[in-house]
Design a protein around this motif. Structure first.
Motif, short mmCIF file in Angstrom:
data_model
loop_
_atom_site.label_atom_id
_atom_site.label_comp_id
_atom_site.label_asym_id
_atom_site.label_seq_id
_atom_site.Cartn_x
_atom_site.Cartn_y
_atom_site.Cartn_z
N UNK A 138 0.84 -1.20 0.00
CA UNK A 138 0.00 0.00 0.00
C UNK A 138 0.88 1.25 0.00
N UNK A 157 -6.69 11.28 1.36
CA UNK A 157 -7.16 9.90 1.14
C UNK A 157 -7.06 9.46 -0.32
N UNK A 158 -6.97 10.42 -1.25
CA UNK A 158 -6.84 10.05 -2.67
C UNK A 158 -5.57 9.23 -2.92
N UNK A 160 -4.67 6.70 -1.48
CA UNK A 160 -4.99 5.28 -1.34
C UNK A 160 -5.95 4.76 -2.42
N UNK A 161 -6.51 5.67 -3.24
CA UNK A 161 -7.60 5.23 -4.12
C UNK A 161 -7.20 4.17 -5.15
N UNK A 163 -5.00 1.78 -4.93
CA UNK A 163 -4.93 0.53 -4.18
C UNK A 163 -6.34 0.01 -3.88
N UNK A 164 -7.24 0.91 -3.51
CA UNK A 164 -8.63 0.50 -3.21
C UNK A 164 -9.32 -0.05 -4.45
N UNK A 165 -9.14 0.63 -5.59
CA UNK A 165 -9.80 0.17 -6.82
C UNK A 165 -9.26 -1.21 -7.20
N UNK A 168 -10.77 -3.78 -5.06
CA UNK A 168 -12.22 -3.93 -5.24
C UNK A 168 -12.53 -5.00 -6.29
N UNK A 193 -9.00 6.82 -11.41
CA UNK A 193 -9.66 7.29 -10.18
C UNK A 193 -8.91 8.48 -9.56
#
Lengths: 197, 197
Positions: A138, A157-158, A160-161, A163-165, A168, A193
């Motif tokens: 991460x 927080x962007x 981390x986006x 990694x989140x996508x 998902x 994103x």
């Protein structure tokens, strides 16, 4: 159900180059379809067609199997990720390459092992190595995103986006069993994103 | 640990306007921190400070508590979502509004209830109502995305991306305990992932 202590079947029931791989395939199936807590080492041995004692020669505990499964979703990606941090590379290209590799590894098993990331058990010390590896991964995403988007604060927080996508893809696969997912396309979304690519 | 059958404590241990809310708060804590399978109704009653028999007057089974918790993360959003489908509205604005409301509800409980979406138990028939509600919500996202991006095929995985970004607030919250998440900003990312907003 099979009876206790029966001999190894002649044919293999499970895919895998080694007995340990066959055990991990069975563990992955049972952990993701019945649940980690609800699965006994006995049930795993039965699903492989071996004795429980044989299973223990490969994995001393149920946690050891879970650690091995979790590691298989993160460690190969992490190896690649470290190389992609090389400052001479274009950060957008590195981010896209990392996201593609990561999605590929998250899809590599026939079981959706990433579903196990949210198990409360992972807070325990047995899983410290896995947690550290995923945290390092991460962090590498965040460094690459920061190079692509130098306007973002370290607390944004962007960062981390992407990694989140990427991750998902795990619930997506769960909601659409059997659907083929294009890792390269999913990776493009993971860069879009944050407004690049 | 408390002894069996002890009387209700005078003061309340748990937030909640009603005894059922207090029970759900305790169930949410135990399900998300110890695991659903590993949590007994007895442990939940102890955590509230009531007898197990009293607990059963509110929820006949452990599954009933889980259903109620899961529904609380989806049903209010679904109500709003149906209204946002009105064809006279701008689809991009509706999508942004839906994503904002959805993130807000996913963050509404002090426990990260969305972690429970991947429980293998949810495949059972007890959870059909929850699965249908979440599926309807995902379908509304897809309809709004299709209006924003008429170039996408019905089978395009991009149709699901805003829903995925919204739900990725669940692992984000798990990885960053205590960090305040701005629902409106997260929602903007959920529209940006499909190249709008």
């Amino acid at each position: 159900m099979s009876s206790p202590g029966r001999p190894r079947l002649v044919g293999r029931r499970r895919p895998g180059a080694t007995p340990a791989d066959e055990i991990l395939d069975a563990a992955a199936e049972l952990f993701t379809t019945r649940g980690y807590t609800a699965t006994s080492t006995r049930a795993i041995a039965d699903a492989v067609g071996i004795r429980q004692a044989s299973l223990y020669t490969h994995f001393p505990t149920k946690a050891a199997m879970l650690i091995s499964l979790l590691d298989s979703t993160v460690r190969p990606t992490l190896e690649s990720a470290r190389g992609l941090l090389d400052a001479s590379r274009d950060p957008g290209e590195s981010l896209l390459a990392l996201a593609t590799i990561d999605v590929e590894w998250l899809l590599a098993s026939r079981w959706n092992i990433g579903m196990l990331y949210v198990l409360p058990e992972l807070a325990g010390e047995d899983f410290e190595g896995f947690r550290a590896a995923r945290s390092e991964l991460r962090g590498i995403y965040r460094q690459l995103v920061a190079r692509c988007r130098p306007d973002l604060d370290p607390g944004d927080p962007d960062l981390d986006l992407p990694f989140r996508v990427v991750e998902s893809v795990i619930p997506h696969r769960q909601d659409h069993p059997g659907v083929v997912i294009d890792a390269a396309r999913w990776a493009v979304a993971a860069t879009r994103v944050i407004g690049i690519g």
